[in-house]
Design a protein around this motif. Structure first.
Motif, PDB file in Angstrom:
ATOM      1  N   MET A  82      20.036 -40.234 -21.285  1.00  0.00           N
ATOM      2  CA  MET A  82      20.460 -39.044 -21.721  1.00  0.00           C
ATOM      3  C   MET A  82      20.376 -37.034 -20.946  1.00  0.00           C
ATOM      4  O   MET A  82      20.251 -37.177 -19.939  1.00  0.00           O
ATOM      5  N   LEU A  83      21.215 -36.428 -21.813  1.00  0.00           N
ATOM      6  CA  LEU A  83      22.070 -35.441 -21.338  1.00  0.00           C
ATOM      7  C   LEU A  83      20.788 -34.266 -21.958  1.00  0.00           C
ATOM      8  O   LEU A  83      20.775 -34.282 -23.353  1.00  0.00           O
ATOM      9  N   PHE A  84      20.307 -32.817 -20.866  1.00  0.00           N
ATOM     10  CA  PHE A  84      19.843 -31.998 -22.016  1.00  0.00           C
ATOM     11  C   PHE A  84      20.475 -31.090 -21.531  1.00  0.00           C
ATOM     12  O   PHE A  84      21.394 -30.493 -21.094  1.00  0.00           O
ATOM     13  N   GLU A  85      20.104 -29.458 -22.568  1.00  0.00           N
ATOM     14  CA  GLU A  85      20.785 -28.751 -23.382  1.00  0.00           C
ATOM     15  C   GLU A  85      19.586 -26.943 -22.827  1.00  0.00           C
ATOM     16  O   GLU A  85      18.307 -27.552 -23.205  1.00  0.00           O
ATOM     17  N   LEU A  86      20.319 -26.595 -21.817  1.00  0.00           N
ATOM     18  CA  LEU A  86      18.487 -26.173 -21.497  1.00  0.00           C
ATOM     19  C   LEU A  86      18.429 -24.641 -21.521  1.00  0.00           C
ATOM     20  O   LEU A  86      20.342 -23.944 -21.051  1.00  0.00           O
ATOM     21  N   THR A  87      18.512 -23.754 -22.527  1.00  0.00           N
ATOM     22  CA  THR A  87      17.999 -21.908 -23.080  1.00  0.00           C
ATOM     23  C   THR A  87      17.434 -21.168 -21.881  1.00  0.00           C
ATOM     24  O   THR A  87      16.167 -21.882 -22.612  1.00  0.00           O
ATOM     25  N   ASN A  88      17.611 -20.062 -21.719  1.00  0.00           N
ATOM     26  CA  ASN A  88      16.632 -18.690 -21.086  1.00  0.00           C
ATOM     27  C   ASN A  88      16.934 -17.666 -22.633  1.00  0.00           C
ATOM     28  O   ASN A  88      17.679 -16.980 -21.806  1.00  0.00           O
ATOM     29  N   ALA A  89      16.173 -18.118 -23.297  1.00  0.00           N
ATOM     30  CA  ALA A  89      16.951 -16.758 -24.634  1.00  0.00           C
ATOM     31  C   ALA A  89      16.096 -15.904 -23.891  1.00  0.00           C
ATOM     32  O   ALA A  89      17.648 -14.549 -24.850  1.00  0.00           O
ATOM     33  N   PRO A  90      15.383 -15.275 -23.818  1.00  0.00           N
ATOM     34  CA  PRO A  90      15.757 -13.856 -22.755  1.00  0.00           C
ATOM     35  C   PRO A  90      17.364 -13.146 -22.526  1.00  0.00           C
ATOM     36  O   PRO A  90      17.459 -11.664 -22.947  1.00  0.00           O
ATOM     37  N   VAL A  91      17.142 -13.803 -22.044  1.00  0.00           N
ATOM     38  CA  VAL A  91      18.888 -13.450 -20.935  1.00  0.00           C
ATOM     39  C   VAL A  91      20.269 -13.632 -21.989  1.00  0.00           C
ATOM     40  O   VAL A  91      20.890 -14.242 -21.450  1.00  0.00           O
ATOM     41  N   GLU A  92      20.355 -15.364 -22.376  1.00  0.00           N
ATOM     42  CA  GLU A  92      21.275 -15.975 -22.915  1.00  0.00           C
ATOM     43  C   GLU A  92      22.209 -16.130 -22.351  1.00  0.00           C
ATOM     44  O   GLU A  92      23.153 -16.701 -21.694  1.00  0.00           O
ATOM     45  N   ARG A  93      20.868 -17.523 -21.035  1.00  0.00           N
ATOM     46  CA  ARG A  93      21.801 -18.348 -20.269  1.00  0.00           C
ATOM     47  C   ARG A  93      21.521 -19.165 -20.208  1.00  0.00           C
ATOM     48  O   ARG A  93      20.679 -20.443 -20.415  1.00  0.00           O
ATOM     49  N   VAL A  94      21.971 -20.469 -20.478  1.00  0.00           N
ATOM     50  CA  VAL A  94      22.848 -21.524 -20.923  1.00  0.00           C
ATOM     51  C   VAL A  94      22.921 -22.374 -19.729  1.00  0.00           C
ATOM     52  O   VAL A  94      23.670 -22.745 -19.088  1.00  0.00           O
ATOM     53  N   SER A  95      22.530 -23.812 -19.411  1.00  0.00           N
ATOM     54  CA  SER A  95      23.099 -24.763 -18.677  1.00  0.00           C
ATOM     55  C   SER A  95      23.015 -25.903 -18.703  1.00  0.00           C
ATOM     56  O   SER A  95      22.150 -26.335 -20.136  1.00  0.00           O
ATOM     57  N   HIS A  96      23.404 -27.226 -18.488  1.00  0.00           N
ATOM     58  CA  HIS A  96      22.428 -28.591 -18.911  1.00  0.00           C
ATOM     59  C   HIS A  96      22.246 -30.191 -17.314  1.00  0.00           C
ATOM     60  O   HIS A  96      22.816 -28.653 -16.222  1.00  0.00           O
ATOM     61  N   CYS A  97      21.035 -30.717 -18.050  1.00  0.00           N
ATOM     62  CA  CYS A  97      20.759 -31.303 -17.372  1.00  0.00           C
ATOM     63  C   CYS A  97      20.274 -32.679 -17.155  1.00  0.00           C
ATOM     64  O   CYS A  97      20.552 -32.663 -18.508  1.00  0.00           O
ATOM     65  N   GLY A  98      20.257 -33.365 -16.051  1.00  0.00           N
ATOM     66  CA  GLY A  98      19.667 -35.224 -16.868  1.00  0.00           C
ATOM     67  C   GLY A  98      18.271 -35.067 -16.801  1.00  0.00           C
ATOM     68  O   GLY A  98      18.056 -34.187 -16.245  1.00  0.00           O
ATOM     69  N   VAL A  99      17.904 -36.773 -16.675  1.00  0.00           N
ATOM     70  CA  VAL A  99      16.286 -36.361 -16.107  1.00  0.00           C
ATOM     71  C   VAL A  99      15.934 -37.705 -15.413  1.00  0.00           C
ATOM     72  O   VAL A  99      16.915 -38.762 -15.975  1.00  0.00           O
ATOM     73  N   LEU A 100      14.915 -37.561 -14.627  1.00  0.00           N
ATOM     74  CA  LEU A 100      15.139 -38.770 -14.094  1.00  0.00           C
ATOM     75  C   LEU A 100      13.872 -39.501 -14.132  1.00  0.00           C
ATOM     76  O   LEU A 100      13.270 -40.316 -14.170  1.00  0.00           O
ATOM     77  N   GLU A 101      12.395 -38.643 -14.561  1.00  0.00           N
ATOM     78  CA  GLU A 101      11.772 -39.144 -14.580  1.00  0.00           C
ATOM     79  C   GLU A 101      10.955 -38.406 -15.981  1.00  0.00           C
ATOM     80  O   GLU A 101      11.164 -37.059 -15.769  1.00  0.00           O
ATOM     81  N   PHE A 102       9.740 -39.077 -16.539  1.00  0.00           N
ATOM     82  CA  PHE A 102       8.792 -38.610 -17.498  1.00  0.00           C
ATOM     83  C   PHE A 102       7.247 -38.596 -17.060  1.00  0.00           C
ATOM     84  O   PHE A 102       6.695 -39.164 -17.501  1.00  0.00           O
ATOM     85  N   ILE A 103       7.177 -37.933 -16.197  1.00  0.00           N
ATOM     86  CA  ILE A 103       5.558 -38.148 -15.242  1.00  0.00           C
ATOM     87  C   ILE A 103       4.800 -36.585 -14.878  1.00  0.00           C
ATOM     88  O   ILE A 103       3.703 -36.557 -14.657  1.00  0.00           O
ATOM     89  N   ALA A 104       5.958 -35.319 -15.518  1.00  0.00           N
ATOM     90  CA  ALA A 104       5.084 -33.953 -15.682  1.00  0.00           C
ATOM     91  C   ALA A 104       4.000 -34.002 -16.676  1.00  0.00           C
ATOM     92  O   ALA A 104       3.864 -34.802 -17.911  1.00  0.00           O
ATOM     93  N   ASP A 105       3.262 -33.077 -16.382  1.00  0.00           N
ATOM     94  CA  ASP A 105       1.765 -32.744 -16.762  1.00  0.00           C
ATOM     95  C   ASP A 105       2.169 -32.617 -18.436  1.00  0.00           C
ATOM     96  O   ASP A 105       3.692 -31.853 -18.262  1.00  0.00           O
ATOM     97  N   GLU A 106       1.482 -31.946 -19.553  1.00  0.00           N
ATOM     98  CA  GLU A 106       2.272 -32.440 -20.379  1.00  0.00           C
ATOM     99  C   GLU A 106       1.875 -30.376 -20.630  1.00  0.00           C
ATOM    100  O   GLU A 106       1.425 -29.549 -20.505  1.00  0.00           O
ATOM    101  N   GLY A 107       3.487 -30.310 -21.507  1.00  0.00           N
ATOM    102  CA  GLY A 107       3.637 -28.481 -21.301  1.00  0.00           C
ATOM    103  C   GLY A 107       4.537 -28.335 -20.823  1.00  0.00           C
ATOM    104  O   GLY A 107       4.801 -26.842 -20.144  1.00  0.00           O
TER     105      GLY A 107
END
Length: 311
Positions: free
Chosen positions: A50-75
């Motif tokens: 699984m790969l994901f695209e990360l976007t910071n819309a206010p400054v129009e910055r885009v990057s990509h990352c992977g995922v290690l775990e699904f243990i974060a709090d909701e939201g």
């Protein structure tokens, strides 16, 4: 927010991974996502890993990352701090997350920030070990390579075949650009006195040698008294022969001056000082016509006949 059957897209508040005691994740590009994201991704036909695209819309910055775990709090989503710096994200800012499918990378061009990275004994081996913790690379990002208790920052200058590539289980060619603080050595510029003048024109001209001027000394009296007028010196016949343009008038004038200096009590050095002017001219003419005499042979020792004492 879902769009389509195979698309995952959600907005989260981002925080550094150090907030959940996972500072070791700073060495890669893995994120920590909530469990609800895993449920949604499992129901979709997404590609693995699984790969994901990360976007910071206010400054129009885009990057990509992977995922290690699904243990974060909701939201919430936890990211390496160097990724938050690349995307100009602060703690608690909103980031848009979307699943992505990236081509395998074939070429990556890197540029270290400082020349210190090249001083490492084997920088390519260190970089290869570090990139094992990465899932993908994006052109324009700045990754961090920790080594020997020091952090080295490296820019991703170019990736092929696309601006963002996956580096999982692929053979990728790595190239290095000159560091940002590299300065080319300056070549010395030749200094010319005038524009367009070749260097040969700057040579120093040779010094002039003073010509020999005969009979330029000063006369002295034998009795030690000071001279009131300079004593006239006789002119050599050889000097007369080289100066043929002077003629007989010059010889006569010099001989008359020598006789006048004798009558006035001056000393004149020369063998013909007591002769009258006419005889001096004749002797000079005669000497000029006669051929030069041959030199007498010098004495040589032990050149005679030898005799025996026995007789």
């Amino acid at each position: 927010m879902d769009r389509g059957n195979s698309t995952f897209e959600q907005c989260y508040r981002c925080y550094p991974v150090s907030f959940i005691d996972k500072a070791h994740l700073e060495k890669g590009d893995k994120a920590i996502m909530p469990a609800s994201a895993l449920d949604r991704l499992a129901s979709l036909h997404v590609e693995y890993p699984m790969l994901f695209e990360l976007t910071n819309a206010p400054v129009e910055r885009v990057s990509h990352c992977g995922v290690l775990e699904f243990i974060a709090d909701e939201g919430m989503i936890y990211l390496p701090y160097w990724m938050m710096e690349n995307m100009l994200l602060q703690e608690g800012d909103i980031v848009q997350v979307k699943n992505a499918s990236l081509a395998k990378g074939t070429y990556v061009k890197l540029q270290p920030h400082t020349m210190d990275f090249l001083d490492i004994s084997n920088p390519k081996a260190i970089l290869e070990t570090t990139l094992r913790s990465y899932s993908c690379l994006t052109t324009g990002d700045t990754i961090m390579v920790p080594y020997n208790n020091k952090k080295y920052y490296i820019n991703i200058v170019e990736t092929k075949p696309s601006p963002a590539v996956s580096i999982i289980e692929t053979d990728c060619e790595v190239d290095f650009a000159p560091p940002l603080d590299y300065k080319e050595p300056q070549q010395p510029v030749p200094s010319l006195r005038s524009k367009g003048m070749p260097p040969e024109a700057e040579e120093v001209p040779p010094k002039k040698v003073a010509k020999f001027s005969p009979f330029s000394g000063s006369a002295r009296r034998l009795d030690g008294k000071p001279l009131t007028q300079p004593a006239a010196l006789p002119v050599s016949p050889l000097f007369k022969q080289h100066n043929s343009n002077a003629g007989n008038e010059t010889v006569a004038s010099k001989s008359s001056s020598s006789t006048s200096s004798q009558h006035s009590g001056k000393l004149v050095f020369g063998s013909n000082g007591g002769q009258p002017p006419k005889e001096t001219t004749k002797v000079a003419m005669k000497n000029s016509r006669e051929p030069p005499k041959e030199e007498e042979p010098k004495f040589q020792a032990f050149t005679g006949k030898k005799y025996s004492l026995r007789g």
